[in-house]
Design a protein around this motif. Structure first.
Motif, short mmCIF file in Angstrom:
data_model
loop_
_atom_site.label_atom_id
_atom_site.label_comp_id
_atom_site.label_asym_id
_atom_site.label_seq_id
_atom_site.Cartn_x
_atom_site.Cartn_y
_atom_site.Cartn_z
N CYS A 28 0.85 -1.19 0.00
CA CYS A 28 0.00 0.00 0.00
C CYS A 28 0.89 1.25 0.00
O CYS A 28 1.86 1.33 0.74
CB CYS A 28 -0.87 -0.05 1.25
SG CYS A 28 -1.66 1.48 1.68
N ASN B 115 -0.27 4.19 0.72
CA ASN B 115 -0.89 5.11 1.67
C ASN B 115 -1.44 6.38 1.01
O ASN B 115 -1.34 7.47 1.57
CB ASN B 115 0.11 5.49 2.77
CG ASN B 115 -0.54 5.38 4.13
OD1 ASN B 115 -1.69 4.95 4.25
ND2 ASN B 115 0.18 5.79 5.16
N CYS B 116 -2.03 6.22 -0.16
CA CYS B 116 -2.54 7.40 -0.86
C CYS B 116 -3.83 7.91 -0.24
O CYS B 116 -4.21 9.06 -0.43
CB CYS B 116 -2.78 7.05 -2.33
SG CYS B 116 -4.11 5.86 -2.57
N GLY B 117 -4.56 7.04 0.48
CA GLY B 117 -5.77 7.47 1.17
C GLY B 117 -7.03 7.47 0.31
O GLY B 117 -8.11 7.81 0.78
N VAL C 258 -9.82 5.40 1.80
CA VAL C 258 -10.43 6.00 3.00
C VAL C 258 -11.42 7.07 2.59
O VAL C 258 -12.53 7.17 3.12
CB VAL C 258 -9.33 6.59 3.92
CG1 VAL C 258 -9.96 7.22 5.16
CG2 VAL C 258 -8.33 5.52 4.31
N ARG C 259 -11.04 7.87 1.59
CA ARG C 259 -11.92 8.96 1.15
C ARG C 259 -13.20 8.43 0.52
O ARG C 259 -14.26 9.02 0.66
CB ARG C 259 -11.18 9.86 0.14
CG ARG C 259 -10.15 10.77 0.78
CD ARG C 259 -9.63 11.81 -0.20
NE ARG C 259 -8.86 11.24 -1.29
CZ ARG C 259 -7.57 10.90 -1.21
NH1 ARG C 259 -6.91 11.08 -0.08
NH2 ARG C 259 -6.94 10.37 -2.24
N GLN D 288 -11.05 2.97 8.17
CA GLN D 288 -9.65 3.31 7.85
C GLN D 288 -9.09 2.17 7.01
O GLN D 288 -8.34 1.32 7.48
CB GLN D 288 -8.84 3.44 9.14
CG GLN D 288 -9.04 4.76 9.87
CD GLN D 288 -8.17 4.75 11.10
OE1 GLN D 288 -8.54 4.17 12.12
NE2 GLN D 288 -7.01 5.37 11.03
N ASN E 259 -6.89 1.92 4.74
CA ASN E 259 -5.42 1.80 4.60
C ASN E 259 -4.81 1.06 5.79
O ASN E 259 -3.81 0.36 5.64
CB ASN E 259 -4.78 3.19 4.45
CG ASN E 259 -5.05 4.08 5.64
OD1 ASN E 259 -6.09 3.97 6.29
ND2 ASN E 259 -4.11 4.96 5.95
N CYS F 100 -13.34 0.49 -2.45
CA CYS F 100 -11.93 0.61 -2.05
C CYS F 100 -11.03 -0.07 -3.07
O CYS F 100 -9.98 0.46 -3.45
CB CYS F 100 -11.71 0.06 -0.65
SG CYS F 100 -12.46 -1.55 -0.36
N CYS G 29 -8.18 1.78 -5.67
CA CYS G 29 -6.84 1.58 -5.11
C CYS G 29 -5.73 1.86 -6.14
O CYS G 29 -5.66 1.22 -7.19
CB CYS G 29 -6.69 0.15 -4.58
SG CYS G 29 -5.06 -0.13 -3.87
#
Ligand code: SF4
Ligand code: SF4
Length: 416
Positions: free
Chosen positions: A346, A348-350, A353-354, A361, A363, A392, A396
């Motif tokens: 991952c 961790n681009c988020g 989550v958005r 959460q 991520n 998600c 991704c």
């Protein structure tokens, strides 16, 4: 139980298909002599059934140790010709039962016929769960749930499913008859009918408590609709007291409880390699192979067969998988069009989550899922708040199969 804030904060990335793009009638595909059913063995079942050549009647329940663990309904009469153990796509332990059907034998199961003639809540729960749309009466028989309202979903929860939209558009009287029957069986007077917004003008003016659903995904998700109802009634989600049925389940109930009693075919959307959509009606238990043959579709090395829609569907490894009571779509993807997932970390681009409608959460969730820490995923990262929308995975950046990890974890914990 959903613990998240529950909000759809971003503009929808995807829109649902509309039934107006499809023909007015589904093609009917009759299986050529064999129906197949998958029965769950359960984690603690040590019973390994053997082929017995037993006869099966229309509407007969097929189950292993006990119908309490789930059952299928034989859509046609015939004889059991084979049983074999099988591991399902998320590790479920299944038994595959093949029935050689006999066209000239129209014998109905007596208990099923009795339930159709005189449906009560107990009989409906015992005999109707295997009908198309899988009407689920279990919440209504559980005294802890205190159900007060029926919610009928005339919408489809994946972007290319059209089963319920088709029935609302072309068989609204059967849907309404099914709702009347559900009220009689359950003794409930309150019902809500959710339909795609573009179909509302087609409904009879007498249809009460109709709510419209916009085309943006995942507005038709059951949990999003549950939240809408609670917001409108100003009650907590945990206290919703709703029993959900699909429009297809309502239609199937009204069909089998009519004088005819024939079990209707499952309505599904078939999407070929070119993306062309067709509406199909076929008995539950029809092997997918027969649908591919009907449309002249051939699978080559690397092509993908998906049961379900593009967001929530599952790639399967065999064309012998059957149409189930909840199969709303079947898709074939050419190997050149498949977006491969990748085994990378991952970044961790988020984005996940958005986009998550329940504020998980994701991520962080994916980190514990990838190392098999499913208990921690449930206790710290709200695994069971996930409403199975698949967004998600869709967004991704690293092409991690996030949603597949989530489903494997949920299945593993269910079996624990
Ligand atoms: S599938 Fe993914 S985006 Fe959808 S609710 Fe579950 S975690 Fe959130
Ligand atoms: S979208 Fe994919 S890469 Fe980005 S944070 Fe989520 S899991 Fe990680």
């Amino acid at each position: 139980m959903i613990h998240g804030v529950f909000s759809i904060r971003t503009a929808p990335l995807l829109q649902h298909a509309t039934i107006t793009d499809l023909p007015d009638r589904p093609v009917t595909i009759e299986p050529a002599g064999t129906l197949v059913y998958h029965l769950e063995r359960g984690a603690h079942s040590d019973k390994i059934p053997t082929a017995d050549g037993g006869g099966v009647k229309i509407g007969q329940r097929l189950f292993l140790d006990s119908p309490d663990k789930g059952y299928c309904l034989a859509a046609q009469a015939g004889r059991i010709t084979a049983r074999s153990n099988l591991t399902g796509t998320f590790g479920q332990q299944l038994v595959e039962i093949s029935i050689s059907t006999t066209e000239d034998l129209q014998e109905y199961d007596e208990e099923f016929s009795d339930a159709c003639r005189d449906p009560s809540l107990e009989k409906a729960s015992l005999f109707f769960r295997g009908l198309p749309g899988r009407p689920d009466f279990l919440p209504l028989t559980d005294p802890r749930q205190q159900i007060e309202r029926l919610v009928i979903l005339g919408v489809d929860d994946d972007v290319q499913g059209c089963s319920n939209g088709y029935l609302v558009k072309h068989h609204i009287n059967s849907v309404l008859a099914g709702i009347t029957l559900l009220k009689k069986i359950t003794g409930l007077s309150e019902s809500w009918l959710f339909v795609p917004d573009y179909l509302e003008p087609l409904l009879p003016t007498s249809s009460s408590a109709v709510r419209t659903v916009k085309a943006g995904y995942p507005e038709a998700n059951r949990e999003v609709i549950r939240k809408r109802i609670c917001r409108e009634l100003n009650i907590p989600v945990a206290d919703d007291r709703c029993a959900f049925f699909s429009a297809e389940a309502a239609c199937a109930l009204s069909a089998v409880c009519s004088e005819d009693t024939r079990i209707p075919g499952k309505i599904l959307t078939f999407v070929d390699k070119c993306g062309k959509q067709s509406l199909v009606s076929t008995p539950v238990g029809t092997p997918v192979r027969e649908i591919l043959q009907y449309f002249g579709e051939t699978l080559h090395e690397g092509d993908r067969l998906v049961i379900g829609g593009p967001m929530k569907g599952t790639a399967v490894f065999s064309v012998d998988f059957p149409v189930s009571s909840t199969t709303n779509a079947i898709m074939v993807q050419d190997r050149r069009d498949i977006v491969e997932t990748e085994d990378v970390a991952c970044v961790n681009c988020g984005a996940c989550v958005r986009v998550c409608p329940v504020d998980i959460q994701v991520n962080m969730l994916i980190r514990v899922l990838e190392v098999g820490e499913y208990e921690e995923a449930a206790s710290r990262y709200n695994l069971f708040s996930c409403i199975d929308c698949g967004l998600c995975s869709y967004v991704c950046e690293a092409r991690i199969a996030v949603f597949q990890h989530i489903r494997i974890a949920k299945t593993a914990l269910d079996y624990a």
